[in-house]
Write an enzyme that holds these catalytic residues in place. Structure first.
Site, mmCIF file in Angstrom:
data_model
loop_
_atom_site.group_PDB
_atom_site.id
_atom_site.type_symbol
_atom_site.label_atom_id
_atom_site.label_comp_id
_atom_site.label_asym_id
_atom_site.label_seq_id
_atom_site.Cartn_x
_atom_site.Cartn_y
_atom_site.Cartn_z
ATOM 1 C CE LYS A 69 14.222 -16.591 -9.127
ATOM 2 N NZ LYS A 69 14.789 -17.139 -10.371
ATOM 3 C CB SER A 98 1.331 -0.089 -14.746
ATOM 4 O OG SER A 98 0.278 0.114 -15.675
ATOM 5 N NE ARG A 144 3.064 1.524 -5.114
ATOM 6 C CZ ARG A 144 1.786 1.477 -5.483
ATOM 7 N NH1 ARG A 144 1.465 0.982 -6.661
ATOM 8 N NH2 ARG A 144 0.838 1.906 -4.685
ATOM 9 C CB THR A 204 -8.844 2.469 -3.303
ATOM 10 O OG1 THR A 204 -7.526 2.997 -3.564
ATOM 11 C CG2 THR A 204 -9.419 1.888 -4.591
ATOM 12 C CG ASP A 255 7.726 -7.641 4.084
ATOM 13 O OD1 ASP A 255 7.479 -6.881 3.123
ATOM 14 O OD2 ASP A 255 8.624 -7.409 4.917
ATOM 15 C CB SER A 275 2.609 -6.454 4.577
ATOM 16 O OG SER A 275 1.908 -5.225 4.503
#
Length: 238
Positions: free
Chosen positions: A116, A132, A107, A179, A59, A37
């Site tokens: 999809k 996850s 998320r 991270t 986004d 994004s």
């Protein structure tokens, strides 16, 4: 089973684990497409990855933007979804519906819509790998939102592995990985990582490169589908 010459799309691939996945895939000879994004992160990531990597601003809270992105990408071989902002770690009583929905939007629903729109464009032998987290199986106080999302992602992965077969669908379940994600999630990231690491069986938290290797395995092993790959330093056991 090699990634050489494969086209790999990594949503969230401009920082953290996602960038480590992109870097390892590029080093293996894949054509990497990263999306995020933040345009500055996209530009910086593609510069670091070098040719022939490409980057796009996306986004993942915008369903129409996700559809348009995959229309632009065209056919490809593997999708990795690591996108997500800082975690919501606070008591249920202090969590607003708006905060919870915003995190689910990126998320969970972002991952759902990415799958999809990606599925019809994935070539034979292709795969989808979601992300996850260990909170799906070992939640802590104040992590109801994140635990709900990660658990939902794992269930989604299994269902899509059945529905989309022979397209493969897996999920990587990282524990605490060092991270920049933690910079906006906890007050003192370094102290948190050190304290948490000391409690693990490995006596340290993981690196982005170690986590990325699990995604590489999920993409490259053609007999792996419908599974969750845990890389958590034994966090689920302690």
């Amino acid at each position: 089973m090699a990634l050489t010459g494969k086209k790999i799309v990594i949503i969230g691939g401009t920082s953290g684990i996602g960038f480590a996945v992109a870097r390892q895939a590029a080093a293996a000879g894949a054509h990497v497409v990263v999306a995020s994004s933040n345009q500055d992160r996209v530009d910086a990531a593609t510069k670091r990855l070098g040719e022939p990597a490409e980057g796009h601003r996306l986004d993942v809270a915008d369903g129409d933007a996700i559809a348009a992105f995959f229309e632009q990408v065209g056919e490809f071989d593997h999708l990795v979804y690591t996108a997500g902002e800082s975690l919501v770690i606070k008591p249920l009583s202090d969590t607003t519906p708006q905060e919870a929905r915003a995190v689910f939007e990126r998320r969970f629903w972002g991952a759902f819509l990415a799958a999809k729109h990606a599925a019809p464009r994935l070539r034979p032998g292709g795969s989808i790998t979601f992300s996850s987290g260990v909170l799906a199986v070992r939640p802590m106080s104040g992590t109801a939102v994140t635990a709900g999302i990660t658990g939902g992602i794992e269930a989604l992965s299994r269902a899509l592995a059945v529905e989309l077969a022979p397209l493969r669908v897996n999920v990587v379940r990282p524990g605490v990985i060092h991270t920049e994600l933690w910079d906006g999630s906890v007050p003192d990231p370094q102290a948190f990582l050190q304290d948490h690491g000391s409690e693990l069986l490995t006596r340290r938290v993981g690196t982005a490169e170690e986590a990325a290797a699990a995604y590489q395995f999920a993409m490259s092993n053609a007999y792996v589908t419908g599974t969750t790959i845990a890389i958590d330093g034994g966090a689920a056991l302690v």
